[in-house]
Enzyme design. Structure first.
Site, PDB file in Angstrom:
ATOM      1  N   SER A 137       0.814  -1.218   0.000  1.00 20.05           N
ATOM      2  CA  SER A 137       0.000   0.000   0.000  1.00 20.05           C
ATOM      3  C   SER A 137       0.845   1.265   0.000  1.00 20.05           C
ATOM      4  O   SER A 137       2.012   1.258   0.386  1.00 20.05           O
ATOM      5  CB  SER A 137      -0.914   0.014   1.221  1.00 20.05           C
ATOM      6  OG  SER A 137      -1.620  -1.192   1.326  1.00 20.05           O
TER       7      SER A 137
HETATM    8  N1  SAH Z   1      -0.865  -4.943   3.924  1.00 20.17           N
HETATM    9  C1  SAH Z   1      -0.133  -5.313   2.725  1.00 20.17           C
HETATM   10  C2  SAH Z   1      -0.893  -4.973   1.475  1.00 20.17           C
HETATM   11  C3  SAH Z   1      -1.639  -6.135   1.090  1.00 20.17           C
HETATM   12  S1  SAH Z   1      -2.486  -6.128  -0.461  1.00 20.17           S
HETATM   13  C4  SAH Z   1       1.235  -4.706   2.709  1.00 20.17           C
HETATM   14  O1  SAH Z   1       1.520  -3.845   3.545  1.00 20.17           O
HETATM   15  O2  SAH Z   1       2.036  -5.111   1.874  1.00 20.17           O
HETATM   16  C5  SAH Z   1      -3.843  -7.123   0.056  1.00 20.17           C
HETATM   17  C6  SAH Z   1      -3.526  -8.548   0.439  1.00 20.17           C
HETATM   18  O3  SAH Z   1      -4.739  -9.154   0.836  1.00 20.17           O
HETATM   19  C7  SAH Z   1      -2.963  -9.395  -0.693  1.00 20.17           C
HETATM   20  O4  SAH Z   1      -1.729  -9.928  -0.317  1.00 20.17           O
HETATM   21  C8  SAH Z   1      -4.015 -10.487  -0.880  1.00 20.17           C
HETATM   22  O5  SAH Z   1      -3.474 -11.741  -1.238  1.00 20.17           O
HETATM   23  C9  SAH Z   1      -4.667 -10.515   0.486  1.00 20.17           C
HETATM   24  N2  SAH Z   1      -6.006 -11.096   0.523  1.00 20.17           N
HETATM   25  C10 SAH Z   1      -7.003 -10.982  -0.390  1.00 20.17           C
HETATM   26  N3  SAH Z   1      -8.077 -11.673   0.009  1.00 20.17           N
HETATM   27  C11 SAH Z   1      -7.758 -12.239   1.203  1.00 20.17           C
HETATM   28  C12 SAH Z   1      -8.470 -13.080   2.119  1.00 20.17           C
HETATM   29  N4  SAH Z   1      -9.722 -13.490   1.895  1.00 20.17           N
HETATM   30  N5  SAH Z   1      -7.832 -13.464   3.242  1.00 20.17           N
HETATM   31  C13 SAH Z   1      -6.557 -13.078   3.507  1.00 20.17           C
HETATM   32  N6  SAH Z   1      -5.845 -12.282   2.671  1.00 20.17           N
HETATM   33  C14 SAH Z   1      -6.438 -11.867   1.539  1.00 20.17           C
END
Ligand code: SAH
Length: 210
Positions: free
Chosen positions: A62
């Site tokens: 993000s």
């Molecule tokens: N917080 C992260 C950004 C993550 S992007 C950082 O700082 O890098 C969003 C993430 O949510 C992705 O890695 C994706 O795989 C995950 N995601 C999507 N659906 C999900 C679910 N149902 N359960 C757990 N993770 C999920």
């Protein structure tokens, strides 16, 4: 290694302050976590730009401003148990780990989770528990949580997650259809849930199921 990026990092912190991030603990956490270790090596020179960046498996780390804004909205005092859905690179988890007692972080892409775990272990961050799986069901065994943060966008915050929030707890989540998402702050009171929309955001979608 982190020293190389010091001027860009200082510039980013000033930018965030200029954009209204005033919580000095949040800014200090952003200052102490080396974002360059969370982005793909080829993009490292962009680490301290105020933008989201692609990681692997079509996911993103993000934008620093959004990380700061979400973290600030959680109003962490240092003693909280925090559930994070969407560990991704682990960057947001690392920021949270500096500001609360323990982070419970879930991720549905196993290789991302494994990389994040290794990274955070290398940084000697030890107050994060990780779980592979669908975060839309939450992590009931460790519930209830003082705070919940969703870092992937959903049409509507799953009720199961709201039920895992303590009374007096705060949840931050991007909610809405497609790209028209809004960052929502939900506070759980004894009498129900109070919702405030903070700003428009664009997050990768929450995908339900394994
Ligand atoms: N917080 C992260 C950004 C993550 S992007 C950082 O700082 O890098 C969003 C993430 O949510 C992705 O890695 C994706 O795989 C995950 N995601 C999507 N659906 C999900 C679910 N149902 N359960 C757990 N993770 C999920």
């Amino acid at each position: 290694m982190t020293g190389d990026f010091q001027p860009q990092k200082a510039q980013l912190i000033m930018t965030l302050r200029g954009m209204g991030i005033l919580d000095s603990r949040v800014l200090a956490a952003l200052e102490s976590v080396p974002r360059e270790l969370f982005v793909p090596p080829a993009l490292r020179h962009h680490s301290y730009e105020n933008s989201s960046l692609p990681i692997t498996y079509d996911q993103t780390i993000s934008q620093p401003y959004v990380v700061a804004r979400m973290t600030e909205a959680l109003k962490l005092g240092g003693r909280e148990l925090v559930l994070e859905i969407g560990c991704g690179s682990g960057y947001q988890s690392a920021i949270l780990s500096h500001l609360c007692r323990r982070v419970y972080s879930m991720e549905r892409v196993r290789p991302l989770l494994v990389d994040a775990e290794n990274r955070l272990r290398d940084l000697r961050i030890s107050n994060i528990s990780f779980r592979f799986g669908d975060g839309s069901k939450g992590w009931p065994e460790a519930a209830p949580y003082d705070r919940i943060i969703l870092t992937c966008g959903c049409d509507k915050i799953p009720d199961i997650l709201l039920q895992q929030l303590k009374i007096g707890g705060i949840m931050v989540a991007p909610e809405g259809h497609g790209k028209a998402q809004s960052l929502v702050v939900v506070t759980r009171h004894e009498t129900g849930f109070e919702r405030v929309a903070l700003m428009p955001v664009t997050f990768v979608p929450l995908i339900e199921g394994e």
